[in-house]
Scaffold this active site. Structure first.
Site, mmCIF file in Angstrom:
data_model
loop_
_atom_site.group_PDB
_atom_site.id
_atom_site.type_symbol
_atom_site.label_atom_id
_atom_site.label_comp_id
_atom_site.label_asym_id
_atom_site.label_seq_id
_atom_site.Cartn_x
_atom_site.Cartn_y
_atom_site.Cartn_z
ATOM 1 C CB SER A 174 -0.946 -0.413 1.594
ATOM 2 O OG SER A 174 -1.694 1.028 1.185
ATOM 3 C CG ASP A 384 -6.200 -3.188 -4.921
ATOM 4 O OD1 ASP A 384 -7.427 -2.105 -4.288
ATOM 5 O OD2 ASP A 384 -5.602 -2.581 -4.476
ATOM 6 C CG HIS A 441 -5.433 -2.262 -0.894
ATOM 7 N ND1 HIS A 441 -4.612 -1.769 -1.839
ATOM 8 C CD2 HIS A 441 -5.160 -1.282 0.385
ATOM 9 C CE1 HIS A 441 -3.980 -0.525 -1.509
ATOM 10 N NE2 HIS A 441 -4.120 -0.323 0.211
#
Length: 464
Positions: A174, A384, A441
């Site tokens: 991330s 995602d 994610h």
């Protein structure tokens, strides 16, 4: 003179020496831990006003031979404990046997610690159990955080010299996609300059990475079109009216604004983390239509707790409740050797950090590293929407590396686990990009078995 010395004396009195302890058991896990866990603090910065907390888990296979990973969870401000418990660490919450205020832990059969030594680091300061002893030390930027993490790694390796010969990989997911390449450059340049200790740096690993937030968020529209969330007509109209820029919109461009409002209607009920899973009602209904472009991921744990159980579907973020209960238990903090009084409350993600984003695009660091002999693994969950794989693939292509093979499936247990592609530069640097089929994610939370197979093969220089 005394009034000038007093602040300095206060600073010195707040400096706490680095410490580490072996943790043999943890509340919620039956019996002794079947792996070696060390927790501790390393002081960094001027007068060591920043105390970075870490969890170190030795490889369950061969600690002296297996790679050493430094792992950073994203945010910025998301605790390493989240990566440990929900992604790649050896422990998981046992949801079927947990209840109320009694979280139960179980072993993760797909922990990356089965093949690697991993340092899970709470960085930047203010994340997890890391803390600062002064107000000024609490203020951080991308570059200063990366510099402090590099200092942490140098100090940690000097106190753990037996791991200096292990292959070293800097890794994270991330928002760490911004920080990790900076750290890798710091380590690489430090080695070139002869800084102590010399590190056996081999490469870096990034999952669902942020690179340039504006471009990453804009890629939600092409991705939404590819996945049938946005129609052909709306996509073409939006692309034309907005000139391909869906974030920095001219307020006088009425056609673009109208298109984006329709896009918001299409996407606002989709869970950003994994488009096939339900979205929790954790954002008030009064938000604006352009909400989709505001941030990477948002979470409001208070709203989740207050919602009546019978009125909500299962949502992934409800799994995180146990981490708040567990990490804020006094017995757990004592077991982890957290310094009493340093952090009043543990947050999975601390969004109130005093943090300035001063690196708006980390591609420049990847371009620098592509001139080295390092290797890189970039992976993305293909479901995602927060950080779509199409955006990641776009910046990778912008590096102008040499393509070594076609886009190809790879397999786990005879089933397609994802699709990968390999790039190189001057036969020295190589970069593998892969999708994780069905992953969100971030990918290991959704597809732990497939991600374990991916990292195991990549560490051993095997094709995925």
């Amino acid at each position: 003179m005394l009034h000038l010395l007093l602040p300095l004396l206060l600073l010195i009195s707040n400096v706490v020496p680095s410490q580490s302890d072996i943790v043999e058991s943890l509340p919620g896990f039956p019996g002794d831990l079947p792996f070696k866990l060390e927790t501790g603090y390393v002081g960094v910065g001027e007068l060591e006003e920043v105390q970075l907390f870490y969890y170190f888990i030795e490889s369950e296979r061969s600690p002296k031979d297996d790679p050493l990973l430094l792992w950073l969870t994203g945010g910025p401000g998301c605790s390493a404990l989240s990566g440990l418990l929900f992604e790649i660490g050896p422990l998981r919450f046992d949801y079927s046997n947990s209840s109320g205020n009694r979280p139960v832990l179980r072993l993760n059969p797909y922990s990356w610690t089965k093949i690697a030594n991993i340092i899970f680091l709470d960085a930047p300061v203010g994340t997890g159990f890391s803390y600062a002893t002064t107000w000024t030390a609490s203020n951080k930027t991308d570059t200063s955080s990366a510099a402090q993490t590099y200092e942490f790694l140098r100090k940690w390796l000097m106190s753990h010299p037996k791991f200096l010969i292990n292959p070293l990989y800097i890794s994270g997911d991330s928002y760490s996609g911004v920080i990790v390449p900076i750290i890798v450059k710091e380590v690489y340049d430090g080695n070139e300059a002869g800084r102590e200790p010399p590190m056996n740096l081999k490469g870096y690993v990034l999952g669902n990475p942020v690179t340039c937030e504006v471009k990453d968020i804009s890629q939600r529209i092409p991705y939404g079109h590819k996945t049938a969330l946005i129609s052909d007509e709306l996509y073409e109209s939006t692309k034309t009216d907005c000139n391909g820029d869906y974030v920095n919109v001219d307020p006088t461009n009425g056609a673009c604004l109208a298109d984006l409002e329709m896009v918001s209607i299409c996407l606002e009920k989709i869970y950003l983390g994994q488009i096939l899973e339900p979205k929790c009602s954790i954002i008030t209904p009064n938000h604006t239509r352009l909400e989709w472009s505001r941030s990477i991921l948002e979470e409001n744990i208070i709203d989740v707790v207050s919602m009546p159980q019978q009125s909500r579907p299962w949502c992934r973020s409800y799994n995180y409740l146990y981490s708040y209960i567990w990490a804020n238990d006094r017995n757990v903090r004592e077991a982890l050797n957290v310094r009493e009084g340093t952090k009043p409350e543990w947050d999975r993600c601390n969004y109130s950090l005093a943090y300035t984003k001063d690196v708006l695009n980390s591609v420049v660091y990847h371009k620098y590293l592509s001139k080295t002999s390092l290797r890189a693994l970039i992976y993305s969950g293909d479901h995602d929407l927060a950080l779509p794989y199409v955006g990641t693939l776009e910046w990778i292509r912008s590096l102008n590396l040499t393509l070594l093979g076609p886009w190809s499936p790879w397999f786990v247990d005879g089933q397609v686990a994802g699709y990968s592609i390999l790039y190189s530069e001057n036969s020295k640097y190589d970069l593998t990009f892969t999708t994780i089929k069905g992953g969100g994610h971030t990918a290991p939370e959704y597809k732990p078995k497939e991600c374990f197979a991916m990292i195991d093969r990549w560490f051993d220089y095997y094709p995925l």
